[in-house]
Design an enzyme around this catalytic site. Sequence first.
Site, mmCIF file in Angstrom:
data_model
loop_
_atom_site.group_PDB
_atom_site.id
_atom_site.type_symbol
_atom_site.label_atom_id
_atom_site.label_comp_id
_atom_site.label_asym_id
_atom_site.label_seq_id
_atom_site.Cartn_x
_atom_site.Cartn_y
_atom_site.Cartn_z
ATOM 1 N N GLY A 160 0.830 -1.191 0.000
ATOM 2 C CA GLY A 160 0.000 0.000 0.000
ATOM 3 C C GLY A 160 0.862 1.236 0.000
ATOM 4 O O GLY A 160 2.098 1.173 -0.008
ATOM 5 N N GLY A 212 2.964 1.255 3.293
ATOM 6 C CA GLY A 212 3.865 0.190 3.671
ATOM 7 C C GLY A 212 3.419 -1.161 3.148
ATOM 8 O O GLY A 212 2.436 -1.276 2.418
ATOM 9 N N ASP A 272 -12.580 6.647 5.302
ATOM 10 C CA ASP A 272 -12.113 5.947 4.102
ATOM 11 C C ASP A 272 -12.799 4.587 3.985
ATOM 12 O O ASP A 272 -12.161 3.569 3.743
ATOM 13 C CB ASP A 272 -10.590 5.784 4.146
ATOM 14 C CG ASP A 272 -9.999 5.500 2.767
ATOM 15 O OD1 ASP A 272 -10.702 5.746 1.760
ATOM 16 O OD2 ASP A 272 -8.854 5.041 2.696
#
Length: 983
Positions: free
Chosen positions: A672, A675, A813
Amino acid sequence: MSTARLLYILICLIFPSSSTSSVEELEILLNIPTALQSSPSSAAFISWIPENPLCSFAGITCNSNGSVLEIDLSGKQLSGELPLDSICHLSSVEKLAFGFNSLHGTLSNQLCRCTGLRYLDLANNRFAGQLPDLSTLVELHYLYLNNSGFSGAFPWDSLTAMTNLVALSIGDNHFDSSPFPKQILGLQHLNWLYMSNSSISGEILPEIGGMTELINLELSDNNLTGGIPPEVGRLTNLWQLELYNNSLTGRLPIGLRNLTKLESFDASMNYLDGDLSELRFLTNLLSLQLFMNGFSGGVPEEFGEFRKLVNLSLYMNKLTGPLPQKLGSWSEFDFIDVSENFLSGPIPPGMCKQGKMTKLLMLQNGFTGEIPATYGNCTTLTRFRVSKNSLSGSVPAEIWGLPALNIIDLAMNSLEGPITANIANARSLALLFVSNNQLSGKLPDEISSVRSLVAIDLSDNQFFGEIPSTIGELKRLCSLNMENNKFSGSIPDSLGSCSSLSNVNTARNLLTGEIPRSLGSLPVLNSLNLSNNKLSGQIPSTLSSLRLSLLDLSNNLLIGPIPVSLVQAYNGSFSGNLGLCNSEAIEVPFRQCPSTSHLDENKRTLIIGLIVPIVFFMMLLGIFLYMYSREEKHDDYSLKEELWDIKLFRILKFNEDEILDSIKPENLIGKGASGNVYKVALPNGKEVAVKHIWRSSSSPGGRGGRYRKRRRRSSPGHTSDKTEYESEVETLSSIRHIKVVNLYCTITSQDSSLLVYEYLQKGSLWDLLHTEGRNEGDKMELDWDARYEVALGAAEGLEYLHHGCEPPIIHRDIKSSNILLDEFLKPRIADFGLAMVVGSDPTHHVAGTLGYMAPENGYSYKMNEKSDVYSFGVVLMELVTGKRPIEPEFGENNDIVNWVSSQFKTPEGVLGLVDSQIPEPVREEAVKVLKIAILCTMALPPQRPTMTSVVHMLEDAKPCRLVRIINYNDSSDKDASLSEPES
């Protein structure tokens, strides 16, 4: 007055607190740190020792007689239950201030004994239950109970006796719904009234005009209806008037012009109409926010003379005419948002005259003329959005390189000139939208240095020259649209290094050369359109590995065989390439490829001559990659060399060494922006997921949208900007719920951090819905019953965040890739890197993911729970339709919400929206969920349901065959949500 209430008051009056000696007062004070716990960093009670005089205790003020007069322990990181039964025995105490802590429990009825109190602040805590009767506190001047966790019916009748009140702040609690309280009207000395988000309904009573000492009146986030009463015009001392997010109607009342001391006026998100002429006299305004209403007419010319105005937000109205040309030129102007109106004329040139402007949002109007060159010097700008207007002339070169810009949006105008090399300075730029203009020139190589870019849209312009060969350095790039220009040369092979790309469109250009094989290695590529160019050579076989919803290679000069998997799936994508042939006996409009046996010896020799250097090159490449991988390995795989600190949030049966030993390439399961993610099988047989975050890459990226600055509130809670890592740890470490992913521990070093979660065997909902071929067995498991249970479970998890946490948590999100599924397809909400608590100041980052973001996110930093509801509605649409949030078939600038809404007109059209994998007998059940999704994605936030309502609606829509099963599981889920999961 009821008999019970009268008896309660008599008891408090008959048995008042008696005079206390200093010894008794000392004993009472020392009982407070016994009952409350403080954070080690706060040192709230470090001076509270018996050897010290009690008047020297931190937070204690005494009167001239040495008795305790005030206790102020606000913001000391305290937790526990407040010992009011003893505190109220302090006979002289006049002030109790415990705001901004984490106190919990219910308020004792002993509060009635604190009859001498003049100041009571319990705001911003985590109490529960109903407020006790407060009518004995007749001396109170200041009462702060906002955002304190109380629920039930508010004791409005208590206010009748508090005629001395100067400040009353009770907003942001879960009180029972009630009409506008008449008891408030008798508080003639009140100057501060904060009742936002208090479940008040009905009309604002006109008698409020008699409360002439008010300087602050906040009634936002309620269910108020009717008009703003003209009597509000009598409140001539008002400094702030906030009425946003209600259902108010009608015009701004005559008499509002009398509020000449008003500095902040917010009546946004209502149904108000009429013109703004009544506001032209309010010359002291600093902030005016009236967005999402139905106002019409012009913006008063007097606004251009307002010397203090710094914030102006009028978007989504019906305003016409020009803006005053002196607007914002007098003060340190911050932002303007007048988008989605019918305004015309030139852009005022002086809004950044003082060098402080952060946002210029004027899209979808009729503005004309050139972009003023003055904005090229506005280095504080974070958003510059003027799309869908009639602007002309060249874009000032300096605008391309403004260092703080997140978004440049100039699309759909008549602008000319090039994108200049200044863009190298735009280090924060995420979104570059310039489509449908007359821009020209070469795309500067410097654009490759803007590593923050997420989306580039250059379509329908006159750009020419080669695509920069270094474009592959844009690792965060998700969308590249260059359609209908005059780009020439080859498609850079480095484009295959943009691992986040989901959309590539270079159609209608003059591109030559071969299609790069590297495009086949893009892991999330969804749409590839290279049509109407002069591309040659063969179609790379690597494209067969992609799972595309759109592939268009038509009208080029391609030759050779079409890969079998492509000709079957995309047989309409290759027309206009006369050199292509079909290597299999499939009925497609292409000639059969000649058999390789007919190749003559010369061709065989040529092929062998080509193979030898290729093999040699591949050997060199292998050596290079091996050496490179050895250099790169330290990024994730030399962790044991660092010093680590472990922080536990659950009882663990593993240690940090077992985790660190497992961070290696063969365990990598995902990558991602922040990380890598690893699956770790522990020696005890348990599996966990580990996210490895490097501190240098912890900042949010890859998100877009518009926003506006958060408005001021009376009693805000302030937090500093947090990294995604800090937000995720802070949020997940405090949550215990079966529908939210468990964070077991964090393991941190100076350079990086490891977050250890429970491992969910089935991956994400996105994977199961949209990644075909990844695991067909899992795909088949996701029938309608399973999809329904995923929808309900995820809704329950989100409801817990909104209504079960104190303070509530906004995820910010929500998307299908952040809903993880266990081996039984039970959902968990994950990835809290952007989460924030209600009442905290939002970070200045673009929050959310394209396709899932609510419309208001594009205008405002202020996000509330309704933004999450919108995103969840998109997830429901994914579950029902099987479509991604953004698909080429939806059309340009459309997403799944627009597409579903446009198709939702006839019964046939509605049933056609349902995923073809859902059998016809249960499609009516799926349509019920789709209707809930449409409610969740309403344009105006007040029209969307709460997550509690969504859960109830989903429960009503449950398939009949699941009723018994779900009812059984409900009880076990509730028990499980209260228990500590075993790690």
